[in-house]
Write a protein that holds these residues in place. Sequence first.
Motif, PDB file in Angstrom:
ATOM      1  N   LEU A 141       0.848  -1.196   0.000  1.00  0.00           N
ATOM      2  CA  LEU A 141       0.000   0.000   0.000  1.00  0.00           C
ATOM      3  C   LEU A 141       0.880   1.241   0.000  1.00  0.00           C
ATOM      4  O   LEU A 141       1.819   1.343   0.789  1.00  0.00           O
ATOM      5  CB  LEU A 141      -0.888   0.008   1.249  1.00  0.00           C
ATOM      6  CG  LEU A 141      -1.800  -1.209   1.437  1.00  0.00           C
ATOM      7  CD1 LEU A 141      -2.393  -1.200   2.825  1.00  0.00           C
ATOM      8  CD2 LEU A 141      -2.914  -1.195   0.410  1.00  0.00           C
ATOM      9  N   GLN A 142       0.556   2.181  -0.878  1.00  0.00           N
ATOM     10  CA  GLN A 142       1.300   3.441  -0.932  1.00  0.00           C
ATOM     11  C   GLN A 142       0.738   4.368   0.143  1.00  0.00           C
ATOM     12  O   GLN A 142      -0.461   4.610   0.206  1.00  0.00           O
ATOM     13  CB  GLN A 142       1.142   4.062  -2.321  1.00  0.00           C
ATOM     14  CG  GLN A 142       1.996   5.292  -2.505  1.00  0.00           C
ATOM     15  CD  GLN A 142       1.813   5.894  -3.899  1.00  0.00           C
ATOM     16  OE1 GLN A 142       1.462   5.188  -4.832  1.00  0.00           O
ATOM     17  NE2 GLN A 142       2.036   7.183  -4.021  1.00  0.00           N
ATOM     18  N   LEU A 143       1.610   4.883   1.006  1.00  0.00           N
ATOM     19  CA  LEU A 143       1.155   5.699   2.134  1.00  0.00           C
ATOM     20  C   LEU A 143       1.311   7.196   1.890  1.00  0.00           C
ATOM     21  O   LEU A 143       0.608   7.998   2.498  1.00  0.00           O
ATOM     22  CB  LEU A 143       1.925   5.314   3.407  1.00  0.00           C
ATOM     23  CG  LEU A 143       1.794   3.852   3.870  1.00  0.00           C
ATOM     24  CD1 LEU A 143       2.601   3.627   5.138  1.00  0.00           C
ATOM     25  CD2 LEU A 143       0.346   3.480   4.101  1.00  0.00           C
ATOM     26  N   THR A 144       2.289   7.595   1.046  1.00  0.00           N
ATOM     27  CA  THR A 144       2.477   9.026   0.754  1.00  0.00           C
ATOM     28  C   THR A 144       2.560   9.217  -0.757  1.00  0.00           C
ATOM     29  O   THR A 144       2.680   8.249  -1.515  1.00  0.00           O
ATOM     30  CB  THR A 144       3.781   9.554   1.397  1.00  0.00           C
ATOM     31  OG1 THR A 144       4.881   8.839   0.822  1.00  0.00           O
ATOM     32  CG2 THR A 144       3.796   9.358   2.893  1.00  0.00           C
ATOM     33  N   GLY A 145       2.523  10.484  -1.177  1.00  0.00           N
ATOM     34  CA  GLY A 145       2.603  10.790  -2.605  1.00  0.00           C
ATOM     35  C   GLY A 145       4.050  10.793  -3.093  1.00  0.00           C
ATOM     36  O   GLY A 145       4.989  10.887  -2.294  1.00  0.00           O
ATOM     37  N   PHE A 146       4.229  10.700  -4.406  1.00  0.00           N
ATOM     38  CA  PHE A 146       5.590  10.673  -4.976  1.00  0.00           C
ATOM     39  C   PHE A 146       6.288  12.030  -4.821  1.00  0.00           C
ATOM     40  O   PHE A 146       7.507  12.117  -4.874  1.00  0.00           O
ATOM     41  CB  PHE A 146       5.535  10.302  -6.462  1.00  0.00           C
ATOM     42  CG  PHE A 146       5.141   8.871  -6.690  1.00  0.00           C
ATOM     43  CD1 PHE A 146       5.953   7.835  -6.231  1.00  0.00           C
ATOM     44  CD2 PHE A 146       3.974   8.540  -7.343  1.00  0.00           C
ATOM     45  CE1 PHE A 146       5.600   6.515  -6.426  1.00  0.00           C
ATOM     46  CE2 PHE A 146       3.608   7.225  -7.541  1.00  0.00           C
ATOM     47  CZ  PHE A 146       4.431   6.200  -7.086  1.00  0.00           C
ATOM     48  N   SER A 147       5.523  13.111  -4.658  1.00  0.00           N
ATOM     49  CA  SER A 147       6.136  14.434  -4.542  1.00  0.00           C
ATOM     50  C   SER A 147       6.442  14.817  -3.098  1.00  0.00           C
ATOM     51  O   SER A 147       7.021  15.861  -2.841  1.00  0.00           O
ATOM     52  CB  SER A 147       5.207  15.489  -5.158  1.00  0.00           C
ATOM     53  OG  SER A 147       3.952  15.447  -4.499  1.00  0.00           O
ATOM     54  N   ASP A 148       6.046  13.981  -2.147  1.00  0.00           N
ATOM     55  CA  ASP A 148       6.339  14.284  -0.737  1.00  0.00           C
ATOM     56  C   ASP A 148       7.838  14.145  -0.466  1.00  0.00           C
ATOM     57  O   ASP A 148       8.510  13.307  -1.097  1.00  0.00           O
ATOM     58  CB  ASP A 148       5.571  13.327   0.189  1.00  0.00           C
ATOM     59  CG  ASP A 148       4.102  13.695   0.284  1.00  0.00           C
ATOM     60  OD1 ASP A 148       3.811  14.885   0.419  1.00  0.00           O
ATOM     61  OD2 ASP A 148       3.250  12.789   0.213  1.00  0.00           O
ATOM     62  N   PRO A 149       8.373  14.950   0.503  1.00  0.00           N
ATOM     63  CA  PRO A 149       9.817  14.839   0.812  1.00  0.00           C
ATOM     64  C   PRO A 149      10.192  13.439   1.333  1.00  0.00           C
ATOM     65  O   PRO A 149      11.307  12.991   1.181  1.00  0.00           O
ATOM     66  CB  PRO A 149      10.042  15.904   1.882  1.00  0.00           C
ATOM     67  CG  PRO A 149       8.692  16.285   2.375  1.00  0.00           C
ATOM     68  CD  PRO A 149       7.729  16.032   1.278  1.00  0.00           C
ATOM     69  N   VAL A 150       9.229  12.798   1.977  1.00  0.00           N
ATOM     70  CA  VAL A 150       9.465  11.421   2.447  1.00  0.00           C
ATOM     71  C   VAL A 150       8.437  10.517   1.770  1.00  0.00           C
ATOM     72  O   VAL A 150       7.233  10.762   1.858  1.00  0.00           O
ATOM     73  CB  VAL A 150       9.302  11.325   3.991  1.00  0.00           C
ATOM     74  CG1 VAL A 150       9.434   9.875   4.440  1.00  0.00           C
ATOM     75  CG2 VAL A 150      10.316  12.187   4.687  1.00  0.00           C
ATOM     76  N   TYR A 151       8.939   9.491   1.068  1.00  0.00           N
ATOM     77  CA  TYR A 151       8.022   8.540   0.420  1.00  0.00           C
ATOM     78  C   TYR A 151       7.916   7.301   1.313  1.00  0.00           C
ATOM     79  O   TYR A 151       8.921   6.814   1.836  1.00  0.00           O
ATOM     80  CB  TYR A 151       8.536   8.140  -0.964  1.00  0.00           C
ATOM     81  CG  TYR A 151       7.708   7.051  -1.603  1.00  0.00           C
ATOM     82  CD1 TYR A 151       6.454   7.329  -2.142  1.00  0.00           C
ATOM     83  CD2 TYR A 151       8.159   5.730  -1.630  1.00  0.00           C
ATOM     84  CE1 TYR A 151       5.677   6.337  -2.717  1.00  0.00           C
ATOM     85  CE2 TYR A 151       7.388   4.715  -2.192  1.00  0.00           C
ATOM     86  CZ  TYR A 151       6.145   5.026  -2.732  1.00  0.00           C
ATOM     87  OH  TYR A 151       5.368   4.040  -3.294  1.00  0.00           O
ATOM     88  N   ALA A 152       6.700   6.796   1.516  1.00  0.00           N
ATOM     89  CA  ALA A 152       6.520   5.604   2.358  1.00  0.00           C
ATOM     90  C   ALA A 152       5.522   4.659   1.719  1.00  0.00           C
ATOM     91  O   ALA A 152       4.521   5.094   1.132  1.00  0.00           O
ATOM     92  CB  ALA A 152       6.035   6.019   3.742  1.00  0.00           C
ATOM     93  N   GLU A 153       5.816   3.363   1.806  1.00  0.00           N
ATOM     94  CA  GLU A 153       4.850   2.337   1.393  1.00  0.00           C
ATOM     95  C   GLU A 153       4.925   1.195   2.400  1.00  0.00           C
ATOM     96  O   GLU A 153       5.954   0.963   3.034  1.00  0.00           O
ATOM     97  CB  GLU A 153       5.126   1.842  -0.028  1.00  0.00           C
ATOM     98  CG  GLU A 153       6.465   1.168  -0.227  1.00  0.00           C
ATOM     99  CD  GLU A 153       6.693   0.739  -1.675  1.00  0.00           C
ATOM    100  OE1 GLU A 153       6.090   1.338  -2.576  1.00  0.00           O
ATOM    101  OE2 GLU A 153       7.494  -0.197  -1.873  1.00  0.00           O
ATOM    102  N   ALA A 154       3.803   0.480   2.560  1.00  0.00           N
ATOM    103  CA  ALA A 154       3.737  -0.577   3.583  1.00  0.00           C
ATOM    104  C   ALA A 154       3.334  -1.887   2.959  1.00  0.00           C
ATOM    105  O   ALA A 154       2.473  -1.935   2.063  1.00  0.00           O
ATOM    106  CB  ALA A 154       2.740  -0.184   4.664  1.00  0.00           C
TER     107      ALA A 154
END
Length: 949
Positions: A719-732
Amino acid sequence: MEKTCTLLVHFDKGTPALANEIREALEGSDVPAKVDAMKKAVMILLNGETIPQLFITIVRYVLPSEDHTIQKLLLLYLEIIDKTDAKGKVLPEMILICQNLRNNLQHPNEYLRGVTLRFLCRLNESEIIEPLIPSVLQNLEHRHPYVRRNAILAVMAIYKLPQGEQLLVDAPETIEKVLSTEQDPSAKRNAFLMLFTCAQERAISYLFTHIERILDWGEQLQMVVLELIKKVCRTNKHEKGKYIKIIISLLTAPSTAVIYECAGTLVSLSSAPTAIRAAADTYCKLLQSQSDNNVKLIVLDRLNELKTSHKEIMVEMIMDILRALSSPNLDIRRKTLDISLELITPRNVDEVVLMLKKEVVKTQSADLEKNGEYRQMLVQAIHTCAMKFPEVASTVVHVLMDFLGDTNVASAIDVVVFVREIIETNPKLRVSIITRLLDTFYQIRAARVCSCALWIIGEYCLSLSEIESGIATIKQCLGELPFYTATEEGEGQDAPKRDQLASSITVSSRKPVVLADGTYATQSAALETAMSPPTLVQGSLATQGNLRSLLLSGDFFLGAVVACTLTKLVLRLEEVQPSKVEVNKAITHALLYMVSMIQLGQSPVLPHPIDNDAYDRIVLCIRLLCNTGDAARKIWLHSCKESFVNMLADKQFRESEERKAKAQISHSQPDDLIDFYHLKSRKGMSQLELEDEVQDDLKRATGEFTKENDDANKLNRILQLTGFSDPVYAEAYVTVHHYDIVLDVTVINRTKETLQNLCLELATMGDLKLVERPQNYTLAPESSKQIRANIKVSSTETGVIFGNIVYETSNVLERNVVVLNDIHIDIMDYISPATCADVAFRSMWAEFEWENKVAVNTVIQDEKEFLDHIIKSTNMKCLTAPSALEGECGFLAANLYAKSVFGEDALVNVSVEKQSDGKLSGYIRIRSKTQGIALSLGDKITLKQKGAA
């Protein structure tokens, strides 16, 4: 990153202690006050606060104390405080501590020595430990075992430190010498554990040197030996044989914990029949010897696992497993029967059925609370045996028929359903079953059991004597006509028996008298002053039949069944009775009873009139007896039985298909390597090692060792938790395992600067609980970090995990927050398809209080396709037979069932109808014991039923 914590103490935040108060108490000479102050100091430190000003006070006033409690608390305090500065160097004041620790290690009191050595096990600073090493080694030869065992643990902890091998160069040799001379079991175990952890080869060498005396070693040491064997065999599979011999010798150890562990180790390491047989035999002995119900349930779980992988060996153990039925606990009995029923073969079925038969007879004599429920389980087990092996039915069917009048209705229903199947599948038993059923029919008290028994009488009474006995039995149980009378004034004197029943009741003569058992009776003549209303005729108490009682209580469904049975019997009588007069007499009597039932149903004496279905059914029977056609005769005498035969055949076909599906195993690839043991050298190999080699080769050949590649499935669960343009990218990546959810979160720093104190903060909604507090990390530019979070689940309710990532950068003082997408935990991860009997489904449907009704709203236009879509979307099993869903009739009704990992039942009924415009309408009803599962399943169905997903 947070410090590691080796101590957890409950702390009441409501009453914080002040540092000044603690210091004053520590400086005083009152020992209890000092103890209390030290406890407060430890609690404050554990709560994350620092009290640097206390350190010198403690060094001056607490260190010299001789009190053991204070010294123990001092060590806890030293364990918690920071012993290094920000750069990781040991603080200079810690030198003061070193001297105190050395004194303690040389103290005449063995308790102080022991607790200090335990403290050293949790110390990571080699600068503090180094000066203490000579004192630690001296304690290895102390006279008291408590000191020696803690000294060995301290040596192991020091040797495992990053610089441990330089600090204690010859630790393994020293400990090996200690092990050879040590007599204390605990110290011996610790010494062997140290070798096992730090110098495995020495531990193995010691084990094989003293292999003859292994049974004399203590329980703790034997457990460590088993751990060593597991570890060695995983890394070096070729030497498995000699270790398995050690395990088999340990199976005779006096400790039950050791033999349980041995059996588990044997199963995990070897597939040789000898080893599996030894393990199964051990489990069976534990099942008999242990009185704790929890232990028995755990052992039964192990036997169940063995059954799935080594069925042919477990078949030999079936009678040993069945001995567990002696336990009064129903869960143990149920699990025992479930395991045993899958191990039945033509060779052992007679023995098993005999044992079950004895248990059924025991339930009759013993006066236990749950006897009815246990009897029901036994009847179902015998039923399963008789369906698999029809030849055993003759030995049990007559014993079980004694329970047709059982007060436990569920048990009686199981018996009558069993009799119905046996009479069809075993034609040889038909005559004896019918005779016995007619003899015991009057004992049956439950309406549902009566209905089924009447159907059997109507279908399987074939000879003239059987038909006449059947009609006579039904007439006897219905009693004399009429069922009710409209009495005139003064006619009440004809009922002196009813007088006695009603004498204690005085009510208005305009209403019928209600007796104590809920039935009706006429009043005595003395009370009658005007025209009496119609009243029920009960018959004498001695002769009142079961069918009459049930009819007079208003059960007209049973009345319709009686009418159908009489009709079938009379139609058969026409075929076998040469005398026309007798046939006409029987028809007249049957018609009289049917008309009386309709009159009773339409009379005002009952609170509820006859329902339309029962009325139509009885009228149909009357018409049929008045004017019999060949087509109708064929339907009544042959088609009913044919439908039943088809139902049985369909049931057996489904069961055989399920068995075939279970038996399917994965096959290996064509180019996989197979070793042929026949071509190997057998020198020095025991029979057990040879068997093990053969089994391993067989497993390799049949693909049992290969693991399925789950990569595609893993990708679906990311699951993608943040957007690609965010300073921190997170997926779980979410892993659901029964009571735990594990989130593997990948965090990537997309910026060109270092992120400090980066923290993954999570919160939950629903029955989810976060297990641990998040840690802080420092993330270099464009680097990534794997963060794992554990969440506990306590019910099937759909839960939501939401949170954010918080971090600091070097040039901005405030904290930055990146909000994460919500993670919805799917109910489908917790429920799995399951099966249950129709009777059980209906009883649960009536019992469960939570219902969620979802209207059908879909683009799918075919009923069967819609049902398949719902089954696939909800991960449930359709209990309705495929044959019942065949054909095109414009409507469909089906029952679905699933069970959650928490043992909750989920029931679903799908009722859909095709409208004239081609669209489907109807309702899906969900019922469960808890609200969460009903709501969650309803939401899932609403989301998925459109058909687009």
